[in-house]
Design an enzyme around this catalytic site. Structure first.
Site, mmCIF file in Angstrom:
data_model
loop_
_atom_site.group_PDB
_atom_site.id
_atom_site.type_symbol
_atom_site.label_atom_id
_atom_site.label_comp_id
_atom_site.label_asym_id
_atom_site.label_seq_id
_atom_site.Cartn_x
_atom_site.Cartn_y
_atom_site.Cartn_z
ATOM 1 N N GLU A 35 27.464 -5.506 -46.032
ATOM 2 C CA GLU A 35 27.990 -4.706 -47.387
ATOM 3 C C GLU A 35 28.122 -5.813 -48.367
ATOM 4 O OE1 GLU A 35 31.399 -1.600 -48.591
ATOM 5 O OE2 GLU A 35 31.979 -2.667 -47.213
ATOM 6 N N LYS A 65 27.282 4.616 -51.096
ATOM 7 C CA LYS A 65 28.400 5.027 -50.404
ATOM 8 C C LYS A 65 29.192 6.066 -50.665
ATOM 9 C CE LYS A 65 32.562 2.247 -48.447
ATOM 10 N NZ LYS A 65 33.224 1.040 -48.806
ATOM 11 N N CYS A 84 30.333 0.790 -44.211
ATOM 12 C CA CYS A 84 31.713 0.638 -43.949
ATOM 13 C C CYS A 84 32.734 1.753 -43.804
ATOM 14 C CB CYS A 84 32.198 -0.412 -45.241
ATOM 15 S SG CYS A 84 33.735 -1.402 -44.744
#
Length: 283
Positions: free
Chosen positions: A41, A114, A155
């Site tokens: 990321e 995301k 994440c």
């Protein structure tokens, strides 16, 4: 299928980060000749102030980081799961945290943005407010390479099992999760969550992280946990990075996925509980 994970220490300096990514990807190609390379990321930009992040966001496609990775994939005949980069959104006061996948011809296969944004106060009192700058994604993503169906996450998505349940319903064999997990949360939760996702959904879980210190707003220094790893569908850690930048390489074997699923046929036992009543009994 052979894969290589690139563990980086990105900074609020795109030139530095791109040089680091290119050097490590070249090391992976020269040493291990993987079919797929995975970046963490924020490989292109990490830290800085919210304003600096907004200004650093680049075009997708057409931005510098995008073009460099596209050229690398094509010239080295390798697939790239390009961690996540800061994507500029025209006409918006927010950016996106975006994974881009390139095939071995350098053609963009897909993008994942995301979904779960990291808005917490860590145990040391440091506040993380990703939603102040980032616009959440709205779609899940699966792509296929070498007969393996790969699901995407980034994440903080790791903590939300319903995302992986939905990907499992769509038949994934592998989950790839680029990350920049904090040191404080990572040391307690990173491995246990990665292994749990591999076990409960009987997939390879590939988690590629940032490692080390970087400067944030107000002169604050923050630390990421690293420990990039690969878990097999039985939950065993079959590869792990040490505490430094570098490359780890592992194999994904569809026969291993099938063997675990045949041993414990969870998919045939999995029930749709959405409409099941919950009885609450309180003394």
């Amino acid at each position: 299928m052979k894969i290589s994970l690139i563990q980086m220490n990105s900074q609020p300096d795109r030139d530095h980060n791109l040089r680091q990514a290119l050097r490590l990807m070249q090391d992976a190609v020269d040493r291990d000749d993987p079919k797929l390379i995975i970046l963490p990321e924020h490989f292109d930009w990490s830290g800085g102030t919210p304003r600096e992040k907004f200004d650093a966001a680049d075009a997708v496609p057409g931005g510098r980081a995008y073009d460099i990775l596209q050229d690398f994939a094509a010239s080295h005949r390798v697939w790239l799961h390009a961690g996540s980069l800061l994507e500029r959104v025209e006409g918006s006061d927010r950016i996106r945290n975006t994974t881009v996948i390139f095939d071995a011809d350098g053609i963009e296969v897909a993008r994942y943005r995301k979904i779960h944004l990291f808005d917490i106060v860590a145990p040391d009192g440091k506040a993380y407010r990703e939603s102040e700058t980032v616009e959440r994604g709205t779609d899940l993503l699966i792509y296929e390479i070498n007969g393996l169906r790969i699901g995407c996450a980034i994440c903080y998505d790791l903590r939300f099992s319903r995302l992986f349940d939905r990907l499992t319903q769509a038949g994934v064999d592998v989950i790839i999760l680029p990350a920049a997990f904090t040191l404080q949360t990572g040391k307690d939760h990173w491995e246990v969550l990665c292994r749990a996702r591999a076990i409960e959904f009987q997939v390879y879980f590939v988690a590629c992280g940032q490692w080390g210190a970087y400067p944030a707003a107000g002169g604050e220094t923050r630390h990421t946990y690293g420990n990039s790893l690969v878990c097999d569908p039985w939950g065993q850690v079959i590869a792990r990075a040490s505490d430094t930048v570098g490359v780890i390489t592992s194999y994904l074997d569809i026969d291993r996925v099938r063997a675990v699923r045949n041993l414990i046929p969870m998919e045939t036992h999995r029930l749709d509980l959405a409409n099941m009543a919950v009885r609450s009994v309180f003394p």
